[in-house]
Design a protein around this motif. Structure first.
Motif, PDB file in Angstrom:
ATOM      1  N   UNK B   2       0.843  -1.205   0.000  1.00  0.00           N
ATOM      2  CA  UNK B   2       0.000   0.000   0.000  1.00  0.00           C
ATOM      3  C   UNK B   2       0.872   1.246   0.000  1.00  0.00           C
ATOM      4  N   UNK B   3       1.751   1.294   1.010  1.00  0.00           N
ATOM      5  CA  UNK B   3       2.617   2.452   1.204  1.00  0.00           C
ATOM      6  C   UNK B   3       3.426   2.733  -0.071  1.00  0.00           C
ATOM      7  N   UNK B   4       3.960   1.681  -0.681  1.00  0.00           N
ATOM      8  CA  UNK B   4       4.790   1.868  -1.863  1.00  0.00           C
ATOM      9  C   UNK B   4       3.976   2.450  -3.016  1.00  0.00           C
ATOM     10  N   UNK B   5       2.792   1.872  -3.265  1.00  0.00           N
ATOM     11  CA  UNK B   5       1.933   2.381  -4.333  1.00  0.00           C
ATOM     12  C   UNK B   5       1.539   3.833  -4.071  1.00  0.00           C
ATOM     13  N   UNK B   6       1.214   4.099  -2.803  1.00  0.00           N
ATOM     14  CA  UNK B   6       0.884   5.467  -2.408  1.00  0.00           C
ATOM     15  C   UNK B   6       2.009   6.431  -2.763  1.00  0.00           C
ATOM     16  N   UNK B   7       3.237   6.019  -2.461  1.00  0.00           N
ATOM     17  CA  UNK B   7       4.375   6.907  -2.710  1.00  0.00           C
ATOM     18  C   UNK B   7       4.574   7.134  -4.201  1.00  0.00           C
ATOM     19  N   UNK B   8       4.312   6.101  -5.009  1.00  0.00           N
ATOM     20  CA  UNK B   8       4.415   6.273  -6.464  1.00  0.00           C
ATOM     21  C   UNK B   8       3.375   7.294  -6.936  1.00  0.00           C
TER      22      UNK B   8
END
Lengths: 202, 202, 202
Positions: B2-8
């Motif tokens: 989740x966090x990674x996709x959010x950051x993208x």
């Protein structure tokens, strides 16, 4: 003491709001709305993000001082406008104070030092941004290269750093506010200029 | 994940903000403010309405990623601008993702499916609207007939519908995000156009 | 009864938003966004400041009525625009009602009478201000000298005063709303004009 300094900051910010109203030929209602928003907008945004009832809606002075500032500008705006160099210095003081106090409040409500410094900066610059947007202008600090936000951010950062080393309370807040104030004055006097993206500048 | 996709998503939205800053000849401070507001504005509005502390003020990455995006645009904006077709595709992905995740968060905090879908859409489109307003333009999605908000709303609606049939979790979020993304790409490729009020059109 | 009057106010405010969309040649998405923001914006700002979940995100009718208003304007806007004198009267009624109800809600949540009246006024005028800012215009009430905000403030003030003398409930709200409505109609009919700062006027 806190309250008194706060009211001075609110008064000066309100003056810049009401003067903007005169410049844009708004009526007295528009002048008062601009004065209130410029003076209280930054703190309201801060408190909304901290998820607490905004201080502006709990203090009589916070709401009435901008009305006084509006009345002064309404009747004597040419005199007030002539005092602009003084107002700019006081505005720098208000910027430093609001940024430091905003950072402190954010730390008290549990934000990390970095986020507290960011929110303190928003407290300092938010009202002026709202003022500019209300009269259909791009907020000055986005393009005028004058380092308006950066002194606020540095002062807020020092406030947050002092606090994480256990230095709370008025001396720390004052030191941070004075630092931001000094940097802002320096930026004005020496015409430091924020860079444009590479290749778009002079 | 989740966090990674959010950051993208945050990174891509921040790129569009910083690029808008270059186009409007803002200084580096203005570029950074636009990058932060574009990337984080939608989520902040969502969290204010849910009455919780905004996620952007609790995560280091959320705040720092737009700074990185600003630096990249500052030094290499002609290259970044040449990659605009790619950025538009990534922006569509961010739009879908933010709308789906925003809807999910709104459901978790007890909003009805309809209101959750609406707030998810606000999460997806809010940052871009703030970006446009900050530089004195009417938000693009209000007039450009490009179906920017509608794919977000449909994705958010599917997310809310799946959730009310008990289908929570990542597969549902991903399906909704992909649907919004696909519809947005379709709208771009095939130039679907939102109608004007009767009698004012072509 | 409350709910019904609220919905009528929302409907009328939404009509003015959608009509602004037509005038600015926005597409149907832009019309709907303007209708929603004009109708619900004031109440959302009020609830954010009171630190409660906005009513607009808890009621089906609040969200759907602006969609209906958008559809009506979309298909029959020349007829709707011809009814503008009626809409202006209804808008004055909505202004009075929202200001009185907003003040009452603020008092229930513990604000002082002065702050409650201020927040009630924000409830009445906030949506229209957002509408104007979204389409890149200075909010009309800041400059047009038409006493749009002042009737709202006076009605809100009477509401707060009645309430602090123990007169709550519908009769008080209705009296305050009718007072604001009447003053606004009077301002329109007799062309009362808010003053400009001394020396900048006619």
């Amino acid at each position: 003491m806190t309250e008194l300094l706060d009211l001075v900051g609110i008064f000066v910010f309100a003056l810049t709001g009401a003067l903007m109203g005169v410049r844009k030929r708004l009526d007295v209602v528009g002048m008062a709305v601009l004065a209130e928003m410029t003076a209280l907008g930054g703190g309201i945004v801060r408190d909304l993000i901290l998820n607490v009832r905004p201080a502006a809606f709990q203090s009589l002075g916070y709401v009435l001082v901008p009305v006084v500032a509006t009345a002064i500008v309404f009747f004597w705006h040419p005199h007030v406008a002539r005092g602009m160099p003084v107002i700019l210095v006081l505005d720098a003081a208000g910027l430093g104070l609001f940024s430091a106090v905003g950072t402190q409040k954010a730390l008290e409500y549990g934000l990390s030092p970095l986020h507290a410094a960011l929110l303190g900066t928003v407290t300092g610059v938010g009202g002026g941004m709202l003022r500019d947007m209300l009269v259909g202008e791009i907020p000055t600090l986005l393009y005028d290269r004058q380092f308006y936000a950066v002194p606020a951010l540095l002062g807020a950062g020092v406030m947050a750093a002092l606090s994480s080393y256990g230095l709370h309370g008025w001396p720390a807040t004052l030191a941070a506010a004075v630092l931001a104030f000094g940097l802002r004055l320096g930026a004005m006097r020496r015409k430091w200029r924020a860079p444009l993206a590479r290749g778009t500048g002079e």
